[in-house]
Design a protein around this motif. Structure first.
Motif, PDB file in Angstrom:
ATOM      1  N   LEU A   1      11.199  -7.171  -9.859  1.00  0.00           N
ATOM      2  CA  LEU A   1      10.414  -6.969  -8.586  1.00  0.00           C
ATOM      3  C   LEU A   1      10.168  -8.375  -7.908  1.00  0.00           C
ATOM      4  N   VAL A   2      10.519  -8.886  -7.060  1.00  0.00           N
ATOM      5  CA  VAL A   2      10.302 -10.103  -6.371  1.00  0.00           C
ATOM      6  C   VAL A   2       9.803 -10.004  -4.958  1.00  0.00           C
ATOM      7  N   SER A   3       8.586 -10.589  -4.884  1.00  0.00           N
ATOM      8  CA  SER A   3       7.573 -10.473  -3.635  1.00  0.00           C
ATOM      9  C   SER A   3       7.731 -11.944  -2.959  1.00  0.00           C
ATOM     10  N   PHE A   4       8.169 -11.971  -1.704  1.00  0.00           N
ATOM     11  CA  PHE A   4       8.210 -13.386  -1.064  1.00  0.00           C
ATOM     12  C   PHE A   4       7.003 -13.501  -0.127  1.00  0.00           C
ATOM     13  N   PRO A   5       6.017 -14.294  -0.680  1.00  0.00           N
ATOM     14  CA  PRO A   5       4.783 -14.499  -0.090  1.00  0.00           C
ATOM     15  C   PRO A   5       4.793 -14.905   1.389  1.00  0.00           C
ATOM     16  N   GLU A   6       5.997 -15.656   1.779  1.00  0.00           N
ATOM     17  CA  GLU A   6       6.269 -16.129   3.224  1.00  0.00           C
ATOM     18  C   GLU A   6       6.485 -15.148   4.167  1.00  0.00           C
ATOM     19  N   VAL A   7       6.982 -13.819   3.553  1.00  0.00           N
ATOM     20  CA  VAL A   7       7.232 -12.845   4.326  1.00  0.00           C
ATOM     21  C   VAL A   7       6.300 -12.140   4.872  1.00  0.00           C
ATOM     22  N   LYS A   8       6.056 -12.191   6.297  1.00  0.00           N
ATOM     23  CA  LYS A   8       4.878 -11.767   7.089  1.00  0.00           C
ATOM     24  C   LYS A   8       4.958 -10.049   6.770  1.00  0.00           C
ATOM     25  N   LYS A   9       3.756  -9.338   6.206  1.00  0.00           N
ATOM     26  CA  LYS A   9       3.942  -8.046   5.908  1.00  0.00           C
ATOM     27  C   LYS A   9       3.208  -7.135   7.092  1.00  0.00           C
TER      28      LYS A   9
ATOM     29  N   GLY B   1      -1.466   1.442   4.256  1.00  0.00           N
ATOM     30  CA  GLY B   1      -1.399   2.715   4.086  1.00  0.00           C
ATOM     31  C   GLY B   1      -0.974   2.873   2.421  1.00  0.00           C
ATOM     32  N   LEU B   2      -0.131   1.820   1.870  1.00  0.00           N
ATOM     33  CA  LEU B   2       0.155   1.973   0.406  1.00  0.00           C
ATOM     34  C   LEU B   2      -0.934   1.284  -0.207  1.00  0.00           C
ATOM     35  N   GLU B   3      -1.716   0.962   0.030  1.00  0.00           N
ATOM     36  CA  GLU B   3      -3.123   0.578  -0.808  1.00  0.00           C
ATOM     37  C   GLU B   3      -3.914   1.936  -0.859  1.00  0.00           C
TER      38      GLU B   3
ATOM     39  N   PHE C   1       6.981  -1.793  -6.207  1.00  0.00           N
ATOM     40  CA  PHE C   1       8.120  -1.589  -5.779  1.00  0.00           C
ATOM     41  C   PHE C   1       8.335  -1.510  -4.417  1.00  0.00           C
ATOM     42  N   GLU C   2       7.590  -0.497  -3.660  1.00  0.00           N
ATOM     43  CA  GLU C   2       7.618  -0.650  -2.428  1.00  0.00           C
ATOM     44  C   GLU C   2       7.386  -1.928  -1.594  1.00  0.00           C
ATOM     45  N   ILE C   3       6.370  -2.560  -1.941  1.00  0.00           N
ATOM     46  CA  ILE C   3       6.003  -3.864  -1.313  1.00  0.00           C
ATOM     47  C   ILE C   3       7.304  -4.879  -1.555  1.00  0.00           C
ATOM     48  N   CYS C   4       7.959  -4.845  -2.687  1.00  0.00           N
ATOM     49  CA  CYS C   4       9.053  -5.693  -3.018  1.00  0.00           C
ATOM     50  C   CYS C   4      10.441  -5.251  -2.384  1.00  0.00           C
ATOM     51  N   PHE C   5      10.454  -4.014  -2.139  1.00  0.00           N
ATOM     52  CA  PHE C   5      11.789  -3.308  -1.434  1.00  0.00           C
ATOM     53  C   PHE C   5      11.610  -3.661  -0.213  1.00  0.00           C
TER      54      PHE C   5
ATOM     55  N   ASN D   1       3.176   6.739  -9.861  1.00  0.00           N
ATOM     56  CA  ASN D   1       2.610   6.494  -8.604  1.00  0.00           C
ATOM     57  C   ASN D   1       2.156   5.195  -8.372  1.00  0.00           C
ATOM     58  N   LEU D   2       1.538   4.638  -9.464  1.00  0.00           N
ATOM     59  CA  LEU D   2       1.173   3.311  -9.375  1.00  0.00           C
ATOM     60  C   LEU D   2       2.172   2.278  -9.347  1.00  0.00           C
ATOM     61  N   MET D   3       3.442   2.341 -10.066  1.00  0.00           N
ATOM     62  CA  MET D   3       4.456   1.705 -10.007  1.00  0.00           C
ATOM     63  C   MET D   3       5.196   1.657  -8.595  1.00  0.00           C
ATOM     64  N   ASP D   4       4.843   2.837  -7.980  1.00  0.00           N
ATOM     65  CA  ASP D   4       5.632   2.816  -6.710  1.00  0.00           C
ATOM     66  C   ASP D   4       5.190   1.451  -5.716  1.00  0.00           C
TER      67      ASP D   4
END
Length: 85
Positions: free
Chosen positions: A54-62, A69-71, A34-38, A28-31
């Motif tokens: 897993l690559v997170s693009f910081p410039e992408v508005k979340k 909800g994920l947090e 994964f969800e943020i990067c997906f 569940n921690l790994m979810d």
């Protein structure tokens, strides 16, 4: 795959309560990453399931509501309120 890679990680084991549900909690921690990067980055994996990135693009508005909800799910079902500090 991610669960197996982090099952003996000292930082992860410090955050996750030990016990019978430890492996499930790590999964569940790994979810969370994964969800943020997906949703807001990229997820790459080798077909043989021996490696992934897993690559997170910081410039992408979340979406604030989605991330919160994920947090919230991460804290309540995995880390626990005592481990937040």
């Amino acid at each position: 795959m991610l669960t197996g890679c982090f099952i003996n990680n000292h930082s992860v084991n410090y955050l996750i309560p030990q016990g019978a549900s430890r492996r499930k909690r790590i999964r569940n921690l790994m979810d969370y990453p994964f969800e943020i990067c997906f949703q807001y980055g990229a997820v790459y994996k080798i077909e043989e399931k021996t490696a992934c990135a897993l690559v997170s693009f910081p410039e992408v508005k979340k979406s604030l509501s989605k991330v919160l909800g994920l947090e919230l799910r991460l804290i309540t079902s995995n880390i626990g309120l005592r481990n937040i500090p």
